[in-house]
Design an enzyme around this catalytic site. Structure first.
Site, PDB file in Angstrom:
ATOM      1  N   LYS A   1      76.882  48.711  72.893  1.00 50.72           N
ATOM      2  CA  LYS A   1      75.733  48.479  72.027  1.00 50.72           C
ATOM      3  C   LYS A   1      74.485  49.155  72.607  1.00 50.72           C
ATOM      4  CE  LYS A   1      72.930  44.736  70.101  1.00 50.72           C
ATOM      5  NZ  LYS A   1      72.746  43.250  70.038  1.00 50.72           N
TER       6      LYS A   1
ATOM      7  N   LYS B   1      64.642  37.940  61.362  1.00 49.72           N
ATOM      8  CA  LYS B   1      64.153  36.950  62.317  1.00 49.72           C
ATOM      9  C   LYS B   1      63.044  37.529  63.188  1.00 49.72           C
ATOM     10  CE  LYS B   1      66.955  34.393  64.656  1.00 49.72           C
ATOM     11  NZ  LYS B   1      68.069  33.958  65.518  1.00 49.72           N
TER      12      LYS B   1
ATOM     13  N   LYS C   1      61.735  39.727  69.831  1.00 44.39           N
ATOM     14  CA  LYS C   1      60.963  40.437  70.851  1.00 44.39           C
ATOM     15  C   LYS C   1      61.307  41.914  70.891  1.00 44.39           C
ATOM     16  CE  LYS C   1      64.223  38.854  74.419  1.00 44.39           C
ATOM     17  NZ  LYS C   1      64.817  37.746  73.686  1.00 44.39           N
TER      18      LYS C   1
END
Length: 1077
Positions: free
Chosen positions: A845, A940, A943
């Site tokens: 990822k 959502k 950060k």
């Protein structure tokens, strides 16, 4: 005026004197007095009365009296002034004397005189004098004066005559707030808290607006009665009445919450106070001490000193109380030094607290030396010393001291008699205890309280006079309460009287059906009588009602660190040494005559019985103390429950074979073991089978099933207490441990906090909780050393600011526990390479995202979790629903290591056998709020979002919050509404407002229905700022004190290291490696 040549007249001087008195301008007042003499007014009664009043109001009552006696004549106003002066300055007796002297000179008291002198009579408690004045009032017709009637009510309440005060109150037609305040406070001061609160409610019903004095009186009643619900209602009134900036009211709130066992709310009130006084700090320190949060009390005291707030005698008494609860002699000497350096060691109450502290830290001789050196002693000083002798088993010394007190000027009070009766009970002096109870009633005319009755039942029952104890209960002039029947039940256990035990237990279950201690005690009585069906029935009732036993633990202090042990625990870093030494020690005391008390364990093999008894917490703590101290050193042990009979017996033999003095402080008293004898003379132990000579009759032996043994076995270990407490318990009755890893991002946004952190922090109330910062494998931060270090500390401080309570949970940094690195290497011997094929998702990822700065210490997130050493001694790991699979590698590794190296294989290598690792279960906390992005209502809050405008960070400034809310994405629909799929941004902002204002969706919808965005956004901004302010303030407080944060992280790392080292040592041993050094 005088410069212009204008001659002052007497009225000019009197006005000046009035101002000087009200402003405490003593120097200026004396100058005016001198001018009055200079201008020849010294013979003017009116003028000189003003001088008397000025001196009295400035606290110089002796100077006022000198002026008064030099007057050539004195009128009624002059007499009233001097009487009021003495009364208001605390010289109540002198005020009454002057009123009598005034009458002897032919002047009759008027209403002003009565109003001035009645408070003094009340303060003296002179009910007879007060009634005489009341009679004079009735004869003179003054009862119609409202202020006179109010003063009479106040006097009667202060003298404890509630009925007469109530009669006058009920007859008064023109009641005002002052009168209501006097009634509420009077009933609270006299212990009738229910009626005080009832009066408060009637006052509200009659339309009177409470003042700060009213609120403080009502909070006093709530605090002393433990009425949290009404206390919270009054708290809500404080905001409505605009009293939240009244420091005295807020201090009363802090005290109320602390006494109602909600020190967490008290701390929140304290943090939100803009102005704090010394009283505020004292209230918090005392609150922490009273609620057993000793470390917080000490930290608060340290923070107080850091902020250069000078402690007073009350501060010292409070912090001494905290050290007393800690029961560590080294800490006691430290605080004694602090007291001396602050020059508060001359205060009688501080010295009394020191006497009490030394006695409760096992140093009763030092306590007596301090007592003897005191020039001034209060009745509490005598009580502390008598109680100290009693709890140490020195009953004869307590009796001698009581007689010495009687021969002096200070007379014993009800607490003194409670101490001496308890001392007689501790030492078996039954007849003496009965005589003191009779003397208290007949000679001193002290009405016994419920504590006195409980002490008498304990005295009679413990000596075997059960019938007499039961008759005593039946003939009590008041309804017996819990402590009386609790003492009776404990006595029945000692002497194996099932019939009376069932009668006492029946009443206890009526009075308090959810207190597990009494169920345990009754089950022990049935077990002693081999009534196993009854035991099973009690256990079933406890399970049905969710009642749990209190786990027993013992602690010992060594080199400024307190080491705590539970029954059968292996968490300590020296566990292997302790168990090896204890095995040898048990063999030595067996050779001396010790026989383990295993005869009351049903269906358990002999070797298992003995193993259970031999690993009680007292024995582990004593073994650790013997291992780590020089020969001849006295060992101090602290036990949270009553010491069990087998440990009491074993400790006597250990003191004999090791030639050591061992001092054990349990829930109720001290035991001094030396040369095979205990200071209690076995009178306070409960039936230990010892061959050593006893100087007192054996008392009792309590037993209850140990949780965690196979269902076809029953094990009955010792437990005892007249109050609802229990003894040793297996590890399954101890709080489960959870461990949660925290990424060192250095910041937390609103979505993190409302969506997860609030719920995760709340786990500390139920579990033994560890939060650790995973700096060894930070996966969301570039591996820059300085940046990582700063983010690690910032994250730790933020979690503390968000509510992590260091008395319940531990915070530490992963790299501070070196065992992590060792475990990675050790587990590589047990983990098949094939398992790593499943571990590439996070690495892939990161690679596909093109993020070159993401540092990953091992391979993937699951591997990182598996290397967290504390997980292998944890019961639960909190994870999100979408992260549950990450825990599987940890679980599989734990099961594999247990299978390959645990059980009998480990035992053959000298280990304990069984499982090396726990297999942790995933814990999914309740889902929190789903907070969406401010710039996109469909995703959502995160950060990792590119724009900082998309999120509210917990540390954002007021301007930043206002700017983000102002610029957040909204729609063009009219009005505001929830749950419209076409308006995700509107739903998100309303949901945030609902959560931070702690309101229902319906309430918010109704409030905002007619609003537009221009109206709503400032409201939301203000609510967010108010909600985040306490967190930000706490964060700044933590970061400004690096020593505090270092201490928290060091203490957390120390606790974690103890657990981690035991784990690694066990793995080394089980895998056959050389012993770890």
């Amino acid at each position: 005026m005088m410069e212009d040549g204008v001659q002052p007249v007497v009225y000019n001087f009197t006005y000046l004197l009035k101002g000087c008195g009200e402003s405490f301008y003593v120097r200026e007042g004396k100058m005016v007095h001198g001018l009055m003499v200079l201008y020849g007014h010294q013979g003017d009664v009116y003028a000189m009365t003003s001088v008397v009043n000025m001196y009295a109001k400035c606290g110089l009552v002796d100077d006022a009296y000198k002026v008064f006696v030099r007057l050539p004549e004195r009128d009624l106003v002059c007499w009233n002034t001097i009487i009021a002066g003495y009364a208001q300055n605390g010289f109540a007796g002198r005020a009454v004397e002057l009123m009598v002297q005034m009458q002897s000179e032919g002047l009759r008291p008027d209403p002003v005189t009565v109003i001035a002198v009645l408070p003094a009579v009340g303060n003296l408690g002179e009910l007879r004098v007060g009634k005489a004045i009341h009679g004079y009032v009735l004869k003179s017709g003054y009862e119609r004066h409202g202020n006179v009637a109010t003063a009479l009510v106040d006097m009667y309440l202060k003298c404890g005559c509630l009925s007469m005060g109530r009669v006058i109150f009920d007859k008064m037609s023109g009641k005002n707030v002052v009168l209501w305040n006097i009634m509420i406070d009077g009933y609270a001061e006299n212990g009738d808290y229910a009626e005080a609160l009832s009066l408060f409610e009637k006052m509200l019903d009659n339309g009177f607006k409470p003042t700060g004095v009213t609120i403080m009186a009502a909070l006093h009643a709530c605090a002393d009665s433990g009425d949290l619900i009404r206390g919270q209602f009054i708290h809500s009134l404080v905001d409505e009445l605009g009293l939240k900036h009244d420091v005295s009211v807020m201090n009363s709130l802090i005290s109320m919450y602390c006494k109602c066992k909600r020190v967490d709310i008290a701390a929140e009130v304290f943090k939100n106070m803009k102005e704090k006084t010394l009283v505020s700090w004292n209230a918090m320190i005392l609150g922490y001490a009273q609620n057993g949060q000793i470390i917080n009390a000490l930290n608060h005291f340290r923070l107080m000193k850091v902020q250069n707030i000078k402690p007073d005698s009350f501060t010292m008494v409070s912090i001494i109380a905290a050290v007393t609860e800690l029961s560590v002699l080294r800490q006691a000497k430290w605080i004694h030094g602090v007291v001396t350096r602050t020059c508060l060691d001359t205060n009688v109450f501080v010295k009394t607290a020191l006497v009490d502290m030394y006695a409760k830290c096992g140093a009763v001789i030092t306590a007596r030396k301090l007592f003897d050196l005191m020039d001034e002693r209060h009745v509490t000083t005598w009580n502390a010393m008598i109680d100290g002798y009693g709890t140490h088993g020195y009953g004869m010394e307590a009796i001698k001291l009581f007689k010495e007190m009687e021969a002096g000027d200070i007379k014993p009070n009800n607490i003194t008699f409670l101490c001496i009766i308890s001392a007689c009970s501790h030492s078996g002096f039954v007849e003496e205890g009965i005589q003191y109870f009779s003397k208290m009633k007949n000679e001193y005319e002290i009405v016994p309280t419920m504590d006195h009755y409980g002490a008498m039942v304990d005295l009679l029952g413990r000596s075997g006079r059960l019938s007499e104890a039961w008759d005593f209960i039946q003939n009590m002039p008041v309804e017996p309460r819990i402590n009386v029947f609790g003492a009776m039940l404990a006595a029945c256990k000692i002497h194996k009287n099932v019939e009376l035990a069932e009668m006492a237990a029946g009443r206890l279950f009526e009075l308090n059906p959810n207190d597990g201690g009494y169920y345990v005690l009754l089950a022990n009585i049935y077990a002693t009588a081999s009534m196993w069906d009854k035991v099973t029935e009690i256990r079933r009732k406890m399970e049905e009602r969710g009642i749990r036993k209190t786990p027993g633990y013992s602690s010992v202090e060594l080199e400024n660190k307190v080491h705590t042990f539970y029954s059968g625990s292996s968490w300590h870093s020296d566990s292997n040494k302790i168990y090896d030494f204890l095995e040898i020690l048990i063999d030595k005391i067996k050779d001396a005559g010790y026989v383990p008390a295993t005869d009351l364990m049903q269906d358990v093999e002999d070797d298992l019985q003995e193993q259970m008894v031999s690993t009680h917490s007292e024995k582990l703590a004593i073994a650790f103390g013997l291992l780590n101290t020089r020969p001849g050193t006295t060992i101090h042990i602290r036990k949270n429950l009553r010491v069990c009979s087998d440990c009491h017996n074993a400790t006597k033999f250990i003191s004999l074979v090791e030639n050591r003095e061992i001092i054990v402080r349990d829930l109720h008293r001290f035991h001094h073991f030396k040369n095979g004898i205990c200071s209690c003379g076995d009178y306070w132990s409960y039936g230990a089978s010892s061959k050593l000579q006893r100087t007192m009759p054996m008392i009792h032996q309590n037993h209850f099933p140990v949780v965690g043994v196979s269902s076809n076995h029953r094990c009955y270990c010792s437990v005892s207490a007249p109050e609802p407490t229990v003894s040793e318990s297996s590890s399954t009755s101890i709080k489960k441990r959870i461990v949660s890893g925290v990424q060192p991002t250095g910041s937390i946004h609103l979505g993190n906090y409302l969506g997860a952190i609030k719920n995760w922090v709340s786990l500390q109330d139920k579990y033994e909780t560890f939060f650790f910062i995973v700096d060894l494998h930070a996966i969301t931060l570039p591996y820059d050393v300085q940046q990582l270090s700063k983010a690690t500390r910032d994250t730790a401080a933020l979690y503390l600011a968000c509510g992590v309570d260091t008395s319940k949970a531990s915070v530490f940094v992963q790299s501070h526990v070196r065992a992590h690195v060792e475990l990675m290497w050790l587990l590589s011997s047990a983990a098949p390479i094939g398992w790593l094929n499943r571990m590439i998702q996070f690495k892939e990822k990161s690679r596909k995202a093109g993020d070159e700065n993401v540092g990953v210490a091992l391979l993937t997130y699951p591997v990182l979790m598996a290397s967290d050493i504390l997980l292998y001694q944890s019961d639960l790991v909190p994870v999100g629903e979408d992260q549950k699979q990450h825990l599987e590698l940890t679980r599989e590794l734990a099961e594999r290591v247990n299978h390959l190296y645990g059980g009998r294989k480990w035992k053959k290598l000298g280990g304990r056998g069984g499982m090396i690792f726990k297999v942790p279960e995933p814990l999914i906390p309740p889902a929190g709020a789903r907070v969406m992005s401010l710039t996109d209502g469909l995703s959502k809050m995160s950060k990792s979002a590119t724009s900082d405008l998309s999120r509210i960070n917990l540390l954002d400034s007021k301007d930043a919050i206002a700017n983000k809310i102002k610029r957040c994405k909204t729609d063009s629909f009219p009005g505001l509404e929830f749950d419209n799929a076409d308006r995700p941004e509107c739903n998100n902002l309303l949901s945030i407002y609902q959560i931070i204002t702690n309101r229902t969706k319906e309430e918010v919808a109704q409030e905002c229905q007619g609003m537009n965005w221009g109206t709503f956004k400032p409201i939301l901004t203000d609510a967010l700022i108010d909600h985040l302010h306490p967190i930000q303030a706490r964060y700044e407080e933590i970061m400004s004190d690096t020593g505090y944060l270092d201490q928290v992280l060091a203490e957390g790392a120390s606790k974690a290291a103890d657990i981690a080292d035991v784990t690694v040592n066990n793995v080394y041993q089980a895998m056959g490696f050389l012993k770890r050094r």
